[in-house]
Scaffold this motif. Structure first.
Motif, PDB file in Angstrom:
ATOM      1  N   PRO A 124       0.817  -1.208   0.000  1.00  0.00           N
ATOM      2  CA  PRO A 124       0.000   0.000   0.000  1.00  0.00           C
ATOM      3  C   PRO A 124       0.852   1.260   0.000  1.00  0.00           C
ATOM      4  N   GLU A 125       0.346   2.314  -0.589  1.00  0.00           N
ATOM      5  CA  GLU A 125       1.119   3.546  -0.765  1.00  0.00           C
ATOM      6  C   GLU A 125       1.640   4.088   0.571  1.00  0.00           C
ATOM      7  N   LEU A 126       0.816   4.033   1.608  1.00  0.00           N
ATOM      8  CA  LEU A 126       1.269   4.555   2.900  1.00  0.00           C
ATOM      9  C   LEU A 126       2.438   3.755   3.459  1.00  0.00           C
ATOM     10  N   LEU A 127       2.431   2.442   3.258  1.00  0.00           N
ATOM     11  CA  LEU A 127       3.568   1.644   3.709  1.00  0.00           C
ATOM     12  C   LEU A 127       4.822   1.988   2.917  1.00  0.00           C
ATOM     13  N   THR A 128       4.674   2.247   1.632  1.00  0.00           N
ATOM     14  CA  THR A 128       5.818   2.683   0.827  1.00  0.00           C
ATOM     15  C   THR A 128       6.366   3.998   1.352  1.00  0.00           C
ATOM     16  N   GLN A 129       5.483   4.942   1.633  1.00  0.00           N
ATOM     17  CA  GLN A 129       5.921   6.244   2.153  1.00  0.00           C
ATOM     18  C   GLN A 129       6.619   6.097   3.494  1.00  0.00           C
ATOM     19  N   LEU A 130       6.074   5.247   4.364  1.00  0.00           N
ATOM     20  CA  LEU A 130       6.698   5.028   5.665  1.00  0.00           C
ATOM     21  C   LEU A 130       8.066   4.388   5.509  1.00  0.00           C
ATOM     22  N   ARG A 131       8.174   3.417   4.638  1.00  0.00           N
ATOM     23  CA  ARG A 131       9.459   2.755   4.417  1.00  0.00           C
ATOM     24  C   ARG A 131      10.494   3.741   3.880  1.00  0.00           C
ATOM     25  N   GLU A 132      10.083   4.607   2.967  1.00  0.00           N
ATOM     26  CA  GLU A 132      11.007   5.583   2.399  1.00  0.00           C
ATOM     27  C   GLU A 132      11.421   6.633   3.425  1.00  0.00           C
ATOM     28  N   GLU A 133      10.502   7.046   4.282  1.00  0.00           N
ATOM     29  CA  GLU A 133      10.855   7.996   5.347  1.00  0.00           C
ATOM     30  C   GLU A 133      11.806   7.352   6.339  1.00  0.00           C
ATOM     31  N   VAL A 138       9.595   1.702  23.737  1.00  0.00           N
ATOM     32  CA  VAL A 138      10.023   2.688  24.734  1.00  0.00           C
ATOM     33  C   VAL A 138      10.428   4.012  24.098  1.00  0.00           C
ATOM     34  N   ASP A 139      10.467   4.072  22.771  1.00  0.00           N
ATOM     35  CA  ASP A 139      10.998   5.248  22.087  1.00  0.00           C
ATOM     36  C   ASP A 139       9.874   6.168  21.600  1.00  0.00           C
ATOM     37  N   LYS A 140       9.760   7.343  22.208  1.00  0.00           N
ATOM     38  CA  LYS A 140       8.696   8.288  21.838  1.00  0.00           C
ATOM     39  C   LYS A 140       8.921   8.885  20.455  1.00  0.00           C
ATOM     40  N   GLU A 141      10.195   9.119  20.099  1.00  0.00           N
ATOM     41  CA  GLU A 141      10.487   9.776  18.823  1.00  0.00           C
ATOM     42  C   GLU A 141      10.110   8.886  17.637  1.00  0.00           C
ATOM     43  N   TYR A 142      10.562   7.652  17.648  1.00  0.00           N
ATOM     44  CA  TYR A 142      10.259   6.762  16.533  1.00  0.00           C
ATOM     45  C   TYR A 142       8.772   6.408  16.483  1.00  0.00           C
ATOM     46  N   THR A 143       8.175   6.171  17.653  1.00  0.00           N
ATOM     47  CA  THR A 143       6.757   5.808  17.642  1.00  0.00           C
ATOM     48  C   THR A 143       5.860   6.991  17.286  1.00  0.00           C
ATOM     49  N   ALA A 144       6.378   8.215  17.399  1.00  0.00           N
ATOM     50  CA  ALA A 144       5.607   9.372  16.924  1.00  0.00           C
ATOM     51  C   ALA A 144       5.421   9.288  15.411  1.00  0.00           C
ATOM     52  N   ILE A 145       6.435   8.795  14.710  1.00  0.00           N
ATOM     53  CA  ILE A 145       6.309   8.565  13.267  1.00  0.00           C
ATOM     54  C   ILE A 145       5.257   7.493  13.019  1.00  0.00           C
ATOM     55  N   ALA A 146       5.333   6.428  13.794  1.00  0.00           N
ATOM     56  CA  ALA A 146       4.357   5.343  13.655  1.00  0.00           C
ATOM     57  C   ALA A 146       2.938   5.856  13.850  1.00  0.00           C
ATOM     58  N   ARG A 147       2.730   6.635  14.904  1.00  0.00           N
ATOM     59  CA  ARG A 147       1.387   7.159  15.185  1.00  0.00           C
ATOM     60  C   ARG A 147       0.843   7.981  14.006  1.00  0.00           C
ATOM     61  N   ARG A 148       1.714   8.760  13.400  1.00  0.00           N
ATOM     62  CA  ARG A 148       1.294   9.605  12.277  1.00  0.00           C
ATOM     63  C   ARG A 148       0.772   8.760  11.120  1.00  0.00           C
ATOM     64  N   TYR A 149       1.468   7.678  10.835  1.00  0.00           N
ATOM     65  CA  TYR A 149       1.027   6.806   9.735  1.00  0.00           C
ATOM     66  C   TYR A 149      -0.200   5.986  10.116  1.00  0.00           C
ATOM     67  N   TRP A 150      -0.291   5.578  11.378  1.00  0.00           N
ATOM     68  CA  TRP A 150      -1.494   4.880  11.815  1.00  0.00           C
ATOM     69  C   TRP A 150      -2.728   5.760  11.621  1.00  0.00           C
ATOM     70  N   GLU A 151      -2.575   7.044  11.963  1.00  0.00           N
ATOM     71  CA  GLU A 151      -3.685   7.987  11.802  1.00  0.00           C
ATOM     72  C   GLU A 151      -4.055   8.140  10.329  1.00  0.00           C
TER      73      GLU A 151
END
Length: 220
Positions: A24-33, A93-106
């Motif tokens: 899916p496009e969002l997974l591609t974008q996340l992988r590239e980021e 435990v990492d707020k910085e990396y999981t903040a990226i995750a949260r953005r894509y989940w949203e």
């Protein structure tokens, strides 16, 4: 670590992904980021994410567990595969990396399926057990600090139901597990873990040579 399947030439790997990966496009974008980050090697391969999503759908899983989120590629792949009433408990435990995750989940519309616990994973797993959630999970994915793999596995085995599946990442460790000259603690921890699972008759076992190696343990 490797973000490509071991043992394939670059040409063959490119062919494999070209005829099989429907990302899916969002997974591609996340992988590239994620690829731009200093710790990008922690990213799972797209063919692995698709494989895990397929397993979740084959099982009809509704409740999943993830130990180690990073930027959220695997959790997004799994959440997209879960039904609308599915739930993924994610530990990191990492707020910085999981903040990226949260953005894509949203962006993907699956944030409501994911319950992120920002705490040491063993503490979170203990709380789940104390809350009476033993044998209620269908699927678990372990991809965190390697020296705790055995501990994560034992807790996950208590949390998944009979017939539930535990998937463990990086079990081939970029080939270092097979090199007797590699004696660092993380490599030895994975060797010991692999041997432990080989002798564990509580599960049916398969080590799949996809990406950096994924062990599948089906609880009897």
């Amino acid at each position: 670590m490797s973000n490509k399947t071991l043992g394939l030439s670059p040409q063959l790997h490119d062919y494999l992904t070209s005829v099989s990966v429907r990302e899916p496009e969002l997974l591609t974008q996340l992988r590239e980021e994620t690829a731009k980050l200093p710790m990008s090697r922690m990213q799972i391969a797209p063919e692995q994410g698709q494989f895990m999503a397929l397993l979740v759908q084959l099982m009809g899983a509704k409740k999943a567990l993830e130990i180690g989120v990073f930027t959220g590629y695997s959790s997004l792949a799994v959440a997209l595969a879960l039904p609308e009433d599915g739930k993924l408990v994610a530990c990191d435990v990492d707020k910085e990396y999981t903040a990226i995750a949260r953005r894509y989940w949203e962006q993907a519309g699956v944030a409501g399926k994911i319950d992120l616990h920002l705490a040491p994973a063993l503490d979170t797993l203990d709380r789940l057990l104390e809350d009476g959630q033993a044998e209620t999970f269908d699927f678990a994915f372990i991809d965190a600090d390697k020296r705790n793999y055995a501990n994560y596995y034992e807790k996950s085995l208590q949390l998944v139901r009979r017939g539930g599946l535990i998937a463990i990442d990086n079990v081939l460790w970029n080939g270092r597990v097979a090199d007797p000259d590699e004696t660092d603690k993380r490599t030895q921890a994975i060797r010991d873990f692999n041997q432990k699972l080989y002798g564990d008759d509580r599960v049916m076992l398969s080590l799949v040579p996809i990406a950096d190696g994924v062990t599948l343990a089906l609880k009897r």
